[in-house]
Scaffold this active site. Structure first.
Site, PDB file in Angstrom:
ATOM      1  N   GLN A  51      80.053  26.170  45.090  1.00 23.53           N
ATOM      2  CA  GLN A  51      78.696  25.327  45.208  1.00 23.53           C
ATOM      3  C   GLN A  51      79.030  23.928  45.394  1.00 23.53           C
ATOM      4  OE1 GLN A  51      76.573  27.101  41.635  1.00 23.53           O
ATOM      5  NE2 GLN A  51      74.940  26.487  42.623  1.00 23.53           N
ATOM      6  N   HIS A 134      74.812  35.791  38.097  1.00 22.27           N
ATOM      7  CA  HIS A 134      74.618  34.655  39.388  1.00 22.27           C
ATOM      8  C   HIS A 134      75.649  33.969  39.890  1.00 22.27           C
ATOM      9  CE1 HIS A 134      71.564  31.876  41.021  1.00 22.27           C
ATOM     10  NE2 HIS A 134      72.454  31.147  40.908  1.00 22.27           N
TER      11      HIS A 134
HETATM   12  O1  K1U Z   1      74.149  28.600  40.025  1.00 18.88           O
HETATM   13  C1  K1U Z   1      73.419  27.788  39.909  1.00 18.88           C
HETATM   14  O2  K1U Z   1      72.858  27.041  40.564  1.00 18.88           O
HETATM   15  C2  K1U Z   1      72.654  27.429  38.637  1.00 18.88           C
HETATM   16  C3  K1U Z   1      71.457  28.139  38.011  1.00 18.88           C
HETATM   17  C4  K1U Z   1      71.963  29.273  37.084  1.00 18.88           C
HETATM   18  C5  K1U Z   1      71.114  30.259  36.847  1.00 18.88           C
HETATM   19  C6  K1U Z   1      69.780  30.042  36.145  1.00 18.88           C
HETATM   20  C7  K1U Z   1      68.701  30.859  35.908  1.00 18.88           C
HETATM   21  C8  K1U Z   1      69.021  32.272  36.363  1.00 18.88           C
HETATM   22  C9  K1U Z   1      70.093  32.500  36.808  1.00 18.88           C
HETATM   23  C10 K1U Z   1      71.218  31.641  37.039  1.00 18.88           C
HETATM   24  C11 K1U Z   1      70.778  27.387  37.341  1.00 18.88           C
HETATM   25  O3  K1U Z   1      71.187  26.556  36.331  1.00 18.88           O
HETATM   26  S1  K1U Z   1      68.988  26.902  37.990  1.00 18.88           S
HETATM   27  C12 K1U Z   1      68.381  25.657  37.004  1.00 18.88           C
HETATM   28  C13 K1U Z   1      68.197  26.228  35.649  1.00 18.88           C
HETATM   29  O4  K1U Z   1      68.431  25.528  34.669  1.00 18.88           O
HETATM   30  C14 K1U Z   1      67.102  27.313  35.126  1.00 18.88           C
HETATM   31  C15 K1U Z   1      66.395  27.993  35.887  1.00 18.88           C
HETATM   32  C16 K1U Z   1      65.798  28.911  35.383  1.00 18.88           C
HETATM   33  C17 K1U Z   1      65.954  29.531  34.403  1.00 18.88           C
HETATM   34  C18 K1U Z   1      66.605  28.930  33.367  1.00 18.88           C
HETATM   35  C19 K1U Z   1      67.474  27.771  33.945  1.00 18.88           C
HETATM   36 ZN    ZN Z   2      73.360  29.418  41.946  1.00 19.69          ZN
END
Ligand code: K1U
Ligand code: ZN
Length: 171
Positions: A51, A134
């Site tokens: 990323q 993820h």
């Molecule tokens: O990979 C990334 O861009 C980070 C991503 C990780 C992720 C969050 C939620 C589920 C799977 C993977 C993030 O941090 S998105 C932003 C966030 O803080 C968040 C979003 C949804 C739920 C919990 C946190």
């Molecule tokens: Zn991501």
């Protein structure tokens, strides 16, 4: 420590496959420190090197409520997947302000190197399990929108390209 620029979907560099880290040296430790700073500043729970346009197998995460439990995974491998599946609303710092449901394994065991170059194994469940799957997808060039229908993905692509054009005009 500098914050790094996060690539946004549909940037083609998000689809590159990362190479294993050959040696956990000062360059990798600096990358890890910069990635952690970038992840905390963006209020994410995880970040993969892909990323930030570095195509090596490095992940940082912090799924703690207190945001003081950084986790560093270098050359991660999933060595066990539990049978149970879970559907979670996911987000991604590379796909800003888009959230959708993805099905993943509820429990996984991951083997990786830490920032000292030592091997460790970690049993993950809940948000940590979802997040590590993820982030490991990012390392093989896969973005979570690829689990969605082609129609949804096209709409997301169009929306993000429009946003990027507007941001460019305003700059
Ligand atoms: O990979 C990334 O861009 C980070 C991503 C990780 C992720 C969050 C939620 C589920 C799977 C993977 C993030 O941090 S998105 C932003 C966030 O803080 C968040 C979003 C949804 C739920 C919990 C946190
Ligand atoms: Zn991501």
């Amino acid at each position: 420590m500098p914050q790094l620029t996060i690539l946004h979907y549909p940037d083609p560099r998000l689809h590159r496959v990362a190479a294993p880290v050959a040696a956990v040296d000062e360059r990798i430790r600096r990358l890890v420190a910069d990635m952690l700073e970038t992840m905390y500043a963006a209020e994410g729970v995880g970040l993969a090197a892909t990323q930030v346009d570095v195509h090596e197998r490095v992940i940082v995460m912090d799924t703690s409520e207190s945001r003081d439990r950084p986790l560093v995974l270098i050359n991660p491998e999933i060595v066990r997947r539990g049978e149970e599946l879970v559907v979670t609303e996911e987000g991604c710092l590379s796909v800003p302000a888009i959230y959708d449901k993805v099905t993943r394994h509820a429990q996984v065991t991951v083997r990786a190197l830490n920032r000292d170059g030592d091997t460790f194994e970690m049993d993950a469940e809940g948000l940590t399990a979802v997040c590590v799957q993820h982030e490991m997808d990012h390392l093989v060039g896969k973005v979570f929108v690829e689990y969605l229908s082609a129609l949804k993905r096209d709409r997301i692509r169009t929306r993000l390209l429009k946003r990027a054009r507007e941001a460019q005009k305003a700059a």
